[in-house]
Design a protein around this motif. Structure first.
Motif, PDB file in Angstrom:
ATOM      1  N   CYS A  11       0.864  -1.187   0.000  1.00  0.00           N
ATOM      2  CA  CYS A  11       0.000   0.000   0.000  1.00  0.00           C
ATOM      3  C   CYS A  11       0.891   1.224   0.000  1.00  0.00           C
ATOM      4  CB  CYS A  11      -0.874   0.040   1.250  1.00  0.00           C
ATOM      5  SG  CYS A  11      -2.094  -1.261   1.285  1.00  0.00           S
ATOM      6  N   LYS A  13       0.224   3.965   1.457  1.00  0.00           N
ATOM      7  CA  LYS A  13       0.070   4.637   2.751  1.00  0.00           C
ATOM      8  C   LYS A  13      -0.790   3.729   3.623  1.00  0.00           C
ATOM      9  CE  LYS A  13      -1.774   9.216   3.894  1.00  0.00           C
ATOM     10  NZ  LYS A  13      -2.443  10.362   3.313  1.00  0.00           N
ATOM     11  N   ARG A  14      -0.631   3.802   4.940  1.00  0.00           N
ATOM     12  CA  ARG A  14      -1.440   2.951   5.825  1.00  0.00           C
ATOM     13  C   ARG A  14      -2.697   3.686   6.263  1.00  0.00           C
ATOM     14  NH1 ARG A  14       1.334  -1.372   8.149  1.00  0.00           N
ATOM     15  NH2 ARG A  14       3.470  -1.412   7.370  1.00  0.00           N
ATOM     16  N   CYS A  15      -3.848   3.102   6.005  1.00  0.00           N
ATOM     17  CA  CYS A  15      -5.081   3.711   6.509  1.00  0.00           C
ATOM     18  C   CYS A  15      -5.160   3.426   8.012  1.00  0.00           C
ATOM     19  CB  CYS A  15      -6.278   3.133   5.771  1.00  0.00           C
ATOM     20  SG  CYS A  15      -6.133   3.391   3.990  1.00  0.00           S
ATOM     21  N   TYR A  17      -7.346   2.588  10.101  1.00  0.00           N
ATOM     22  CA  TYR A  17      -8.233   1.569  10.678  1.00  0.00           C
ATOM     23  C   TYR A  17      -7.856   0.155  10.245  1.00  0.00           C
ATOM     24  CZ  TYR A  17      -9.916   1.951   5.938  1.00  0.00           C
ATOM     25  OH  TYR A  17      -9.947   1.991   4.572  1.00  0.00           O
ATOM     26  N   CYS A  18      -6.891   0.037   9.333  1.00  0.00           N
ATOM     27  CA  CYS A  18      -6.725  -1.222   8.600  1.00  0.00           C
ATOM     28  C   CYS A  18      -5.712  -2.163   9.245  1.00  0.00           C
ATOM     29  CB  CYS A  18      -6.279  -0.889   7.179  1.00  0.00           C
ATOM     30  SG  CYS A  18      -5.837  -2.340   6.232  1.00  0.00           S
ATOM     31  N   LYS A  22       0.184  -5.712   5.046  1.00  0.00           N
ATOM     32  CA  LYS A  22       0.690  -4.897   3.933  1.00  0.00           C
ATOM     33  C   LYS A  22       1.985  -4.208   4.353  1.00  0.00           C
ATOM     34  CE  LYS A  22      -1.725  -1.803   6.425  1.00  0.00           C
ATOM     35  NZ  LYS A  22      -2.675  -2.174   7.469  1.00  0.00           N
ATOM     36  N   GLY A  59      -5.845  -7.143  -1.305  1.00  0.00           N
ATOM     37  CA  GLY A  59      -4.609  -6.751  -0.627  1.00  0.00           C
ATOM     38  C   GLY A  59      -4.882  -6.061   0.686  1.00  0.00           C
ATOM     39  N   GLY A  60      -3.966  -5.121   1.004  1.00  0.00           N
ATOM     40  CA  GLY A  60      -3.061  -4.418   0.125  1.00  0.00           C
ATOM     41  C   GLY A  60      -3.784  -3.671  -1.002  1.00  0.00           C
ATOM     42  N   THR A  61      -2.992  -3.279  -1.974  1.00  0.00           N
ATOM     43  CA  THR A  61      -3.543  -2.462  -3.055  1.00  0.00           C
ATOM     44  C   THR A  61      -3.112  -2.996  -4.423  1.00  0.00           C
ATOM     45  OG1 THR A  61      -3.239  -0.572  -1.561  1.00  0.00           O
ATOM     46  CG2 THR A  61      -3.859  -0.063  -3.808  1.00  0.00           C
ATOM     47  N   ARG A 131      -6.951   8.141   4.289  1.00  0.00           N
ATOM     48  CA  ARG A 131      -7.068   7.660   2.921  1.00  0.00           C
ATOM     49  C   ARG A 131      -6.293   8.606   2.008  1.00  0.00           C
ATOM     50  NH1 ARG A 131      -8.709   2.711   1.857  1.00  0.00           N
ATOM     51  NH2 ARG A 131      -9.259   3.450  -0.205  1.00  0.00           N
TER      52      ARG A 131
HETATM   53  S1  SF4 Z   1      -5.215  -2.440   2.452  1.00  0.00           S
HETATM   54 FE1  SF4 Z   1      -6.626  -0.834   1.795  1.00  0.00          FE
HETATM   55  S2  SF4 Z   1      -7.501  -0.089   3.706  1.00  0.00           S
HETATM   56 FE2  SF4 Z   1      -5.632  -1.214   4.234  1.00  0.00          FE
HETATM   57  S3  SF4 Z   1      -3.992   0.312   4.301  1.00  0.00           S
HETATM   58 FE3  SF4 Z   1      -4.025  -0.546   2.249  1.00  0.00          FE
HETATM   59  S4  SF4 Z   1      -5.318   0.875   1.095  1.00  0.00           S
HETATM   60 FE4  SF4 Z   1      -5.733   1.244   3.245  1.00  0.00          FE
END
Ligand code: SF4
Length: 378
Positions: A11, A13-15, A17-18, A22, A59-61, A131
């Motif tokens: 990813c 960037k780290r959201c 809440y997630c 990743k 994922g991840g992204t 986000r």
């Molecule tokens: S997996 Fe999705 S929600 Fe989690 S940090 Fe990565 S982009 Fe954000």
């Protein structure tokens, strides 16, 4: 019939809440992708006789990958597995990675379903969640996706955010409906240990929304989406008639799936397998032929509990008939005892062939599932 899941563990960037596995360090990206391809090749025999009806890149992204990288993954699957000509092929995407040209290319290389991480249509929520995208990017991405030929688009939303009012949530749901997508997943915010939100909650910087308000938001979500013609087919999932996520439905219907990539899970009807949640250990395992996963053979109790948890989540429900034929008598007795209690209270509805949660049951689903489960061997 089986599915393939690929976990892309990167990813940008780290959201906040997630808690999915990743990394924001892309330096190992090429090695990881080579590792995933190797894993897919080496495990093809596991699904030798199965037709692959769903492929899911999560994922991840996944949208952080280049088009050629995505294409290579699909090609590896096509070359090593028997993929149905009508397979549902989904990719998770974040709006900030997308453009008209990128979406057209994603469609062209074979993806036919898009799952977009939108989360909210309020800039302040997106900022709070850390986000990367803004509201306009999300709206524009859905338009581009349609123009690129996607006719099966899902968006993710989160409710129960700190300070989120019922009116703010209603606005989110109404915008989602206006976007005219085929599928909406809406999750109640969970404060997972190890996330920024969890730390802030513990420090008193964030306050959990009262349960009552989260419940009102859930009720409102169900009402508005039903009025708009969506089917509520799983606790957190809604779709235009018949347009279920076939991949996720196969998890709930206990179908086989093979998961490749760090932290990915697999299920072959008898055992669960999960890859290590570490890029270093995953690569070392694949490159040196060392174990990079663990396996758990399911007991009768595991299978029964899995059946209850997954079945009760959906409109397909659970069947007393199936419990009679698949499980020993003690499980059936336990099941009948609970069923009687919840049918009488109106939380469970239906016939012995198909029992589902009523709308009252949906709101206390965790409690009901826990009660139906067997914690000590029957
Ligand atoms: S997996 Fe999705 S929600 Fe989690 S940090 Fe990565 S982009 Fe954000």
């Amino acid at each position: 019939m089986a599915g393939i899941y690929i976990h892309i563990p990167f990813c940008r960037k780290r959201c906040h809440y997630c808690d999915f596995f990743k990394s924001t360090d892309f330096s190992q990206k090429s090695r990881v992708l080579a590792g995933i391809r190797k894993e897919l090749e080496s495990r093809a025999a596991e699904l030798n006789s199965e037709e692959i009806t769903t492929i899911y890149l999560g994922g991840g992204t996944p949208s952080a990958l280049l088009i050629d990288e995505l294409k290579d993954l699909l090609t590896t699957i096509q070359q090593n597995y028997r993929v149905s000509a009508t397979a549902e092929i989904t990719m998770e995407a974040n709006p900030d990675d997308l453009s008209q040209a990128i979406l057209s290319a994603i469609r062209e290389i074979g993806f036919n379903r898009l799952s977009m991480g939108v989360q909210s249509f309020a800039e302040s929520d997106l900022k709070l969640m850390n986000r990367r995208h803004g509201v306009m990017q999300a709206l524009q991405s859905v338009k581009w996706a349609k123009r690129a030929g996607f006719s099966n688009i899902s968006i993710d939303l989160i409710y129960g955010l700190p300070n989120q009012t019922l009116e703010e949530w209603e606005r989110n749901v109404r915008i989602a409906v206006e976007l005219d997508v085929q599928h909406i997943s809406a999750y109640n915010l969970t404060y997972h240990e190890g996330t920024v939100f969890y730390d802030r909650l513990k420090k008193g910087i964030l306050k959990e929304l009262p349960d009552e308000l989260s419940l009102q938001q859930f009720e409102l979500l169900i009402r508005l989406l039903k009025e708009a013609g969506f089917e509520h087919y799983e606790i957190s999932n809604f779709c235009r008639p018949g347009l279920y996520s076939q991949h996720n439905s196969s998890y709930w219907k206990s179908k086989k799936y093979l998961g490749a990539g760090p932290s990915a899970h697999s299920f072959d009807l008898h055992s669960r397998r999960w890859n290590v949640s570490s890029i270093g250990k995953y690569l070392q395992g694949l490159e040196k032929d060392e174990p990079y996963y663990e396996v758990e053979v399911l007991t009768e109790q595991d299978r029964y509990n899995d059946y209850i948890i997954t079945g009760l989540r959906t409109i397909w429900g659970i069947s007393e008939e199936l419990i009679k034929t698949e499980f020993s008598a003690n499980y059936l007795l336990h099941f009948q005892d609970k069923m009687k209690k919840y049918v009488q209270s109106g939380h469970v509805l239906g016939t012995p062939e198909k029992l589902t949660l009523s709308s009252e049951g949906l709101f206390i689903s965790d409690q009901i599932m826990a009660d139906f489960m067997v914690v000590e061997s029957c």
